[in-house]
Write an enzyme that holds these catalytic residues in place. Structure first.
Site, mmCIF file in Angstrom:
data_model
loop_
_atom_site.group_PDB
_atom_site.id
_atom_site.type_symbol
_atom_site.label_atom_id
_atom_site.label_comp_id
_atom_site.label_asym_id
_atom_site.label_seq_id
_atom_site.Cartn_x
_atom_site.Cartn_y
_atom_site.Cartn_z
ATOM 1 N N CYS B 12 14.073 12.005 -21.415
ATOM 2 C CA CYS B 12 15.495 11.954 -21.713
ATOM 3 C C CYS B 12 16.343 10.853 -21.060
ATOM 4 O O CYS B 12 15.954 10.208 -20.095
ATOM 5 C CB CYS B 12 16.142 13.279 -21.370
ATOM 6 S SG CYS B 12 15.145 14.682 -21.800
ATOM 7 N N ASN B 113 18.007 14.912 -17.103
ATOM 8 C CA ASN B 113 16.856 14.030 -17.245
ATOM 9 C C ASN B 113 15.961 14.255 -16.050
ATOM 10 O O ASN B 113 16.391 14.043 -14.919
ATOM 11 C CB ASN B 113 17.335 12.569 -17.306
ATOM 12 C CG ASN B 113 16.171 11.591 -17.246
ATOM 13 O OD1 ASN B 113 15.050 11.944 -17.591
ATOM 14 N ND2 ASN B 113 16.433 10.377 -16.811
ATOM 15 N N GLY B 114 14.722 14.696 -16.320
ATOM 16 C CA GLY B 114 13.820 14.902 -15.198
ATOM 17 C C GLY B 114 12.960 16.126 -15.385
ATOM 18 O O GLY B 114 12.872 16.681 -16.483
#
Lengths: 479, 479, 479, 479
Positions: B12, B113-114
């Site tokens: 993402c 994100n992650g």
């Protein structure tokens, strides 16, 4: 490296195969590698035991044939296909090819890449004699001429018709028992023959399509040739002897894919040569050479190698830009919102840059890129164009409609330089192009059509003559 | 030059803006330049006077927001957006972000994100206490932790929650009166702050998104930082002091756009340096250097410059390959039908070639390209990889699920060479990567996470520990 | 004869099957015959060996499941499905059911027809304790109550939860090894059990769905019952003893399909009885009786038979009107452009007409139809409504939000007559409805809920009480 | 009451308006009420100041014009439109009308309802003379004849062409300054003229379309008439004097909307009369009369009134059945899964039933309905058909291709009764139809075409003669 389409548009790409059990699918993959030649629409007609089956629609090839069902219906051992170029208006499916004609005595499919110079007068004459046209394209004309011919065989009727149409054309036809290709007497548009491992013959606008279907190159179709392929094999004959090679130089400069060969010359190599010649003709000292992605990267790397100046990635193109319908408003653009190209600040900041592009049409794109680089901190931007100034329109199949759209037809180089905001601006010479391509036909410019740059049209202009002469007397100021 | 996505996928990209009248449209253009970070789905939540409005769906950004109407409904001065990476299964819109939560006492939007390393245990514990999750993503966990916190303010609740989640994360949140960003204590994922001409603050996964909306770069978000933006301005604080930089090296090697800067280092420059280092470490004499388009072109040009061997266009990528659903059958592939990459016969025939690629995951793509070049007549193909062998999975946000998918975790370099059919094969060293990027944090590898190559994970692995240890004892033979 | 939906909307229909190899397809056909209960969205969750698989989306059932692929993925021997009613705003897929919950310890699917009266206070209390809701529907509440129950088994947790929710509900659930249905203590909403030829059990909102899948009727679900179906068979128990039948009278009057039976009474027959009773109560001499298509045709034919006045086709409905997005402009409407209903001039011209309709909500539709008939030449139009004046809202699952929308709550019958332009107007009495349906439970109105007409709500109103009391003091003038 | 389409299909409906500022939108609403005449495709051509603009596509009208944009582009004061009937194969947009022809000397739009009997020979002759056709429809032929006419004016050319085509046709044309309608010399297909409040003239296949756009009825177009409308007004002339009324009886029996009038006779009234006549001719004592929805409801109510037997709702049609792509498998059908029609068990159980239908084509539908009723418990089912046995094909525009598809052309009534499982079966007599409609032209059958029942074709059959004669000698056994 990929390739793209910009404001110069060409009319279409064709692909056909005869003798492969999966003919329409092979045609799909062939057309896929010709997609850069036309994004407005696509179609395929197959030949299933003498019965022709067709499908065509607006959109990219992958949109027209979005699943296996549609292509699965196009069964048979032969197929021809077409991708059509994008125009602003007139987005009607009626113009998408191949055209498939049903007659009481048989079917014929027809696809066409090019532009006729006597289409208007032929069409009017045909209509006066009761003909009804169903599209705006030139392509139908050939069919009417064939059907009104009094010759005995389809082949003879076709040859008669080919001698009536003028201009640039690569035709691909299919009947119940044959696939036929024909090239205009000047060979403006490229057309090649290949052969698949199983012996199937392939005809395609560019050799990259032969590679993409695993076909071996057999030979280029030459000006004035008629290629006749059926279950017996292939025969090639001349439908006219009044030929004179004038291969479109813009195919080498901009249109064709870099991995294609045209008349025996690799397009990437020709472009790299143009970049080298450009470096010799217009050398200037700088920190780096950058190319405008994607079509100018070959020329830029040629410039870098010849000049010894490093080649850098100063511009990045957003690959997802295609088919994006939301565009920045004027206000957002003024605030610096960009969608397509980005300048790489970390690379260009504080640097003196040579920016290589393949051509300048209206000058707006070049101006935008120079501005982009300067906003990203470039100290100087020296624009080098790997072709001569574009001054004349094309009537053989490239979408430059009039001189009024061409900045170089209306302004001096110094005026253009100011307009695009470059620190210097130079173009490659006509000889530079001719030598870089290196054709050696016994014809003007070695067999290249250089009319966009020189006004030396290889043929009479017929229906366009009057309008063209008038346009020579007028100038349009761009700013 | 454009860029692409291959078999390594990242989780993402995020983008947000606060203080712009056209916030959701700005977010659209910001996300547009982050599209390479995720193609499965996209969404935007805007803040219209305190009321949050959202839209999200599966597909490319341009498909999710296919006309002005949808984006037009997301009115307001603030907005956050998200692009989600493509996975094979589980294509449910429920997982597309930003998530928008409606509570009796207000709304919160959340994007992420992650990848968390203690997600499984946190989720199970929360469920045991009555929590209901509505997606498969880790992202919801943070929201449950916030809602169950007993702190007084949202900000304090968030800080408490951030100290409970482990792993790699860049969070972006929006409430009725603020936009908030937070980065994990190792700073695995990139996150930057910019400012538009009108003063609006922007937060984005990569700096290329700042450039694309005309925002000036302000600063990178550092490990353990919480960025709080509202109408009063911006404040940055640490939610934890237990930080240790470990910036994902794969961002430099492969994921990020070449025009982005991460931690002050330009990605293209880092890649070019890796190419130069690779040339020094693995020099071999050859006729030309070619890069695998598009992510390896920077490294390839670095290799060419350092080695003095010409850089050529030996491979062409079909730009229309995305979203094509019809694929060659096995039979057609065997007959040589290709869709994506073409080798340029006119360039490579009879030549000794150095082929530069950024990494090898399973080896199948590299093998296919080597074969392509040889079929086009290349005499020798020497493969040079601008990163070390990939041997270990990632648990911080990159989609390498297990060692079993990594050829280098299971085979020697010589075995890989044979498998891909190269005449020689070399990789860049770990030091080569570290020096080429050139970070100098007081941390292992100068602040880079090199775990994929070394197994030195910067954090405990929590829920993954057991599975990881077991995987170290097993090998999977690829052939 | 077909049936339709007008401005009164009901919340949803449910269908489930346990023990059929093609369970999701059976559910599709069952839902298909319940489509009139909800057109906003649809979904199905299947049970494949204990694993639950779901798909839901906005649109008609045939749009949500537009090809065999989607339904083909929902494999398994059990399935539950839901159709959701159409509301103006809030068209989010998040509200489409069945909801499918994934927990670390198993999956649960949940579908709901009805409306809770204590939803707001339950939700706020749950959120205060950390619960996160993902939809705006009441339905999620039950799941949160279940998950927070401290009982040992899912069945006991469910029973506890069922005793906490108030109002009207027919729930259908699926776990890895069971399908469970539950009806509220008043039995507001219909729910029936059937059995297919192979023994598979079916649960459905209406008996027409049993017929449509070839299932034999087994029994109606009674107020306060919990129906538990698994591979062992079916068990039925009471989760509460505090029951009091109050079956929604609007199901008989308007909502349900005429071929369904509710509590043993056929809906068409009940309507025909109402038409007969209406004729007895409100007889007037006329040339013909016409019904408003389609829901009033049963009542109209009853009126005709009882009165001896011929039944004629005076109104024709355009069956293609659904999903038509282009509507006449105001100007075209004034010029007489009509889309939906046409009066048959050849039938009604010069005639004295009794027009039978099932109910009047706002009066605009009735007014439009009277005008239509008069414009087509009807001499007199006497409107007869086969139910009493609608004066009170519903809180148990029918979308009459407030008294302000009901013309009869705010105006006298004579005022309404003038407003709709009828020559006379009469309504059926409360007793007329009760007797026509003919239930004989030991409960007010024989077990019918007549609250819309009488204000006698069978339960406390909880969260709605205050707003309702306030509404009784206000009047809204319609003209 | 609504209406539907079954296995007999008619070829198309036309609508046009001249002199309304919102012409294409008016045409949309007019076509909307003609949708039952064709569901395969639709199109509209407008006239904007002499320039013709068109759009057409496959699908229902509401799908072809799915938003205001498409119709908004069709600006101008005149418009003609067309809905095309559904056929199995050949679903090409090329056949969707109106056709729009572009000539060097002007544009012409053309729409057609009907079928030519000499199309094949005309087409072949035209093709021999060089004509190229672009569709499979008969419609193009007229245009070729016009363009090849040597008359001076378009009007004279058209009249000449109209005398060359044979069969059934209602043409609607538009030129830059006129709208023209023409009806075949037998008046097979209905066509009417109306006038809107503002004076605009309207031409439509059925009068229900006049009503739907608020137009007053002016007059029916009579056999052999040419209607010429322009800004000066309307003129009507005969293009031939060789006329003989033979109005399609199937329009009254089945096709037309019940609210339309044809040649002065209301369709519902004609059907009700047929029901009454059927009761007189075929009376049997029973508990109830039911009609097959929707087209037989008028006849059924006529039967009930005449016989004094109650009319009941024994069958319910699912209104959502259109455009549903998922169908029950054979296995599910055998288990009793039904989608379209349901029998109302509560009404029919244990009863002796008279089931009225309008016609029997193949007998499969009738058999299915009888079975449905019996499965729902009906004691006896007596089938009464409100038209004579269908024994002959139609060549004037109704899709009965051959006698082989007609059960009554191949079997006795007793055989049919057994096949459909009825307890008795009777048909209405030819005189019963003729008297019920009650036309009194000085022509056979009072001016009705009864060929489907009698074989008395009102014209020579031209291209169909040979095939027809052969078919008379053959029989096809259905079971």
């Amino acid at each position: 490296m990929s390739y793209e389409v910009k404001s110069l548009n060409e009319e279409c790409g064709v692909f056909g195969v005869w003798g492969h059990t999966d003919a329409s699918r092979v045609t799909y993959f062939g057309l896929h590698s010709l997609q850069h030649r036309g994004q407005e629409g696509a179609g395929i007609v197959s030949n299933d035991g003498g019965r022709l089956l067709g499908y065509r629609n607006l959109g990219l090839l992958s949109e027209v044939f979005s699943d296996d069902r549609t292509i699965g219906k196009l069964s048979g051992d032969g197929a021809i296909g077409h991708v059509r170029y994008a125009t602003a208006g007139n987005g009607s499916v009626d113009n998408i090819q191949p055209f498939l004609f049903d007659f009481y005595d048989g079917q014929v499919a027809l696809a066409h890449n090019g532009n006729l110079t006597n289409a208007k007068s032929l069409r009017e004459e045909l209509e006066r004699n009761g003909a009804i046209f169903h599209s705006n394209s030139d392509t139908e004309i050939l069919m009417h001429l064939i059907r009104r011919s009094h010759k005995d065989t389809f082949r003879e009727q076709l040859k008669e018709a080919l001698n009536e149409v003028k201009g640039g054309f690569a035709y691909l036809l299919m009947t119940k028992d044959s696939m036929i290709a024909a090239l205009d007497p000047n060979g403006f548009r490229p057309l090649s023959i290949g052969q698949m491992k199983n012996g199937a013959y392939v005809v395609a606008s560019e050799t990259c399509a032969l590679d993409s279907v695993g076909a071996d190159f057999v030979q280029f179709v030459k000006p004035g040739e008629l290629v006749y392929i059926n279950d017996e094999g292939i025969t090639i004959e001349n439908y006219t002897d009044d030929v004179m090679p004038a291969i479109c130089s813009m195919e080498y400069i901009y249109f064709a894919r870099p991995d294609s060969n045209i008349a025996g010359v690799n397009v990437h190599t020709a472009r790299k040569n143009m970049g080298r010649a450009l470096a010799r003709e217009t050398y200037i000292d700088a920190d780096m050479v950058i190319g405008v992605p994607n079509s100018s990267l070959s020329a830029a790397s040629g410039y870098a190698e010849e000049s010894g100046i490093p080649y850098e990635l100063g511009l990045v193109k957003n690959q997802y830009v295609a088919r994006t319908f939301i565009q920045p408003t004027k206000e957002l653009r003024e605030q610096g919102v960009r969608m397509k190209l980005s300048a790489v600040r970390g690379v260009v900041e504080g640097k003196k840059i040579i920016m290589v592009d393949d051509s300048i049409v209206r000058g707006t794109t070049s101006g935008r890129i120079v501005r982009l680089l300067k906003e990203a901190g470039a100290k100087e931007v020296h624009v080098r164009i790997a072709s001569p100034p574009l001054k004349y329109p094309c009537f053989y199949g490239i979408d430059i409609q009039s001189r009024h759209e061409l900045i170089a037809a209306n302004h001096s180089i110094e005026e253009i330089r100011q307009y695009i905001g470059a620190d210097s601006l130079s173009f490659l010479s006509v000889d530079g192009v001719v030598d870089s391509v290196g054709l050696d036909y016994d014809a003007p410019y070695g067999g290249l059509c250089m009319a966009y740059f020189t006004g030396d049209f290889p043929t009479p202009l017929y229906d366009y003559e009057e309008e063209y002469q008038k346009s020579l007397e007028e100038t349009t100021k761009f700013f």
